[in-house]
Write a protein that holds these residues in place. Structure first.
Motif, PDB file in Angstrom:
ATOM      1  N   ASP A  54       3.393  -4.001  -9.496  1.00 16.99           N
ATOM      2  CA  ASP A  54       2.141  -4.346 -10.151  1.00 16.99           C
ATOM      3  C   ASP A  54       1.247  -5.070  -9.152  1.00 16.99           C
ATOM      4  N   ASP A  55       0.042  -4.562  -8.977  1.00 12.80           N
ATOM      5  CA  ASP A  55      -0.880  -5.169  -8.014  1.00 12.80           C
ATOM      6  C   ASP A  55      -1.481  -6.473  -8.535  1.00 12.80           C
ATOM      7  N   GLU A  56      -1.310  -6.735  -9.826  1.00  7.55           N
ATOM      8  CA  GLU A  56      -1.822  -7.989 -10.403  1.00  7.55           C
ATOM      9  C   GLU A  56      -0.753  -9.076 -10.285  1.00  7.55           C
ATOM     10  N   PRO A  57      -1.099 -10.269  -9.767  1.00  8.68           N
ATOM     11  CA  PRO A  57      -0.087 -11.328  -9.615  1.00  8.68           C
ATOM     12  C   PRO A  57       0.554 -11.711 -10.945  1.00  8.68           C
ATOM     13  N   ARG A  85      13.837   4.569   1.415  1.00 10.97           N
ATOM     14  CA  ARG A  85      13.548   4.611   2.845  1.00 10.97           C
ATOM     15  C   ARG A  85      12.738   3.393   3.294  1.00 10.97           C
ATOM     16  N   ASN A  86      12.063   2.755   2.381  1.00 12.79           N
ATOM     17  CA  ASN A  86      11.417   1.477   2.674  1.00 12.79           C
ATOM     18  C   ASN A  86      12.416   0.332   2.489  1.00 12.79           C
ATOM     19  N   PRO A  91       0.789  -1.229   0.000  1.00 11.55           N
ATOM     20  CA  PRO A  91       0.000   0.000   0.000  1.00 11.55           C
ATOM     21  C   PRO A  91       0.820   1.276   0.000  1.00 11.55           C
ATOM     22  N   ARG A  92       2.083   1.205   0.423  1.00 10.51           N
ATOM     23  CA  ARG A  92       2.913   2.400   0.475  1.00 10.51           C
ATOM     24  C   ARG A  92       3.927   2.368  -0.665  1.00 10.51           C
ATOM     25  N   PRO A  93       4.395   3.525  -1.115  1.00 14.62           N
ATOM     26  CA  PRO A  93       5.308   3.568  -2.258  1.00 14.62           C
ATOM     27  C   PRO A  93       6.600   2.802  -1.994  1.00 14.62           C
ATOM     28  N   ARG A 143       7.836   0.777   6.971  1.00 15.01           N
ATOM     29  CA  ARG A 143       7.484  -0.510   6.409  1.00 15.01           C
ATOM     30  C   ARG A 143       6.083  -0.389   5.815  1.00 15.01           C
ATOM     31  N   GLN A 144       5.569  -1.475   5.259  1.00  7.71           N
ATOM     32  CA  GLN A 144       4.358  -1.365   4.454  1.00  7.71           C
ATOM     33  C   GLN A 144       3.053  -1.302   5.260  1.00  7.71           C
TER      34      GLN A 144
END
Length: 311
Positions: free
Chosen positions: A206-209, A152-153, A146-148, A293-294
């Motif tokens: 990509d949010d699609e598997p 930093r991540n 959900p986060r970019p 983190r996410q």
């Protein structure tokens, strides 16, 4: 920009005969046809080499190299290190495990995302996966991001699934050069995420598997979507395991930090100083760095780990 890039699939194998043929067949079924395979085999004693040879004999471009026989991370890193000797200028690259099954549009979707980017701009594509059992049943989608994606991540979390990563020309060149400097890493995909993001590369999730991610007893890492798995990783964060991992990651990044943006070099050095700072300064530094983190829960755990000097 690249309309139809040649993509070198970096496949690390070790006694993978049980599922390897399905993975190779999924390469052959890709809608993007301009690819070849570079394999590093880590001393397989089963029929892995014979399966690779049969696939090559069907007319597929495939070359097998001898692996370092020092575990999965070293095997993948050896592939990245040796890429320049086996690719043409302008080639892209992709990582592959030996036991997944790629969906037919995996490479095509990566090319669609990265193909309009300037060839001199590093860019990395990754995606969610369908997590399955050994028979490819019981599908469930992997956790969202959900986060970019950002440096930093990347410093504190590995969210770029290596089995989905595709790299454009500039990112391929960047990692091939950085691999000569890295020495030890925790796992290749986390290192790749850190290096590309540190260098100011573009990051696409990509949010699609993109593939079927087979879970079984010998998974090197395994999925992180169940409550049990999340709790296990939280425990690792708080136990000091991540402290050890961070030291290794920081050392590898520092060897390539001349490739980073000025801002990210400064962020890296501040992150490296965190562990040894007095409590008040440590909390101030955490606030300044804006590491995340996410999820909120895992970000809160990160802060607690910093409070307890566990990062």
């Amino acid at each position: 920009m690249s309309v139809n890039p040649h993509i070198t699939i970096m496949l690390a194998t070790y006694n993978g005969s049980l599922n390897l043929e399905e993975q190779l067949d999924s390469f052959a079924d890709q809608s993007h046809k301009n690819w070849s395979i570079l394999v590093s085999d880590d001393g397989s004693t089963d029929s892995t080499r014979e399966i690779l040879e049969r696939f090559s004999n069907k007319g597929h471009r495939l070359k097998v190299l001898e692996g370092p026989r020092d575990g999965a991370a070293a095997n993948f890193m050896s592939l990245v290190e040796r890429l320049p000797a086996h690719i043409q200028d302008g080639d892209w690259a992709a990582f592959s495990d030996q036991d997944d099954v790629w969906l037919p549009q995996k490479l095509e979707r990566a090319v669609a995302k990265l193909g309009n980017i300037d060839d001199n701009q590093p860019a990395l594509f990754c995606a969610r996966t369908w997590i399955t059992d050994e028979q490819l049943g019981g599908r469930r989608v992997s956790a969202p991001r959900p986060r970019p994606l950002s440096f930093r991540n990347a410093l504190v979390q590995n969210v770029a699934a290596g089995n989905t990563i595709v790299l454009n020309k500039a990112a391929t060149k960047l990692l091939a050069e950085a691999a000569q400097e890295a020495q030890k890493v925790i796992i290749h995909d986390w290192w790749a995420y850190q290096i590309v993001s540190g260098a100011g590369g573009l990051l696409f999730h990509d949010d699609e598997p993109a593939l079927l991610y087979r879970q079984h007893e010998v998974n090197q890492i395994g999925a992180n979507d169940s409550k049990r798995a999340k709790l296990k990783r939280m425990a690792m964060l708080l136990s000091g395991t991540y402290t050890k991992w961070n030291k290794i990651n920081i050392a590898a990044m520092r060897r390539s930090s001349h490739r980073f943006t000025k801002e990210n070099r400064a962020v890296l050095e501040e992150f490296a100083s965190l562990h040894d700072l007095p409590l008040r300064q440590r909390m101030q530094c955490m606030s300044k760095l804006k590491l995340y983190r996410q999820t909120r829960a895992s970000t809160a755990a990160l802060w607690f780990a910093s409070l307890a000097r566990r990062i």
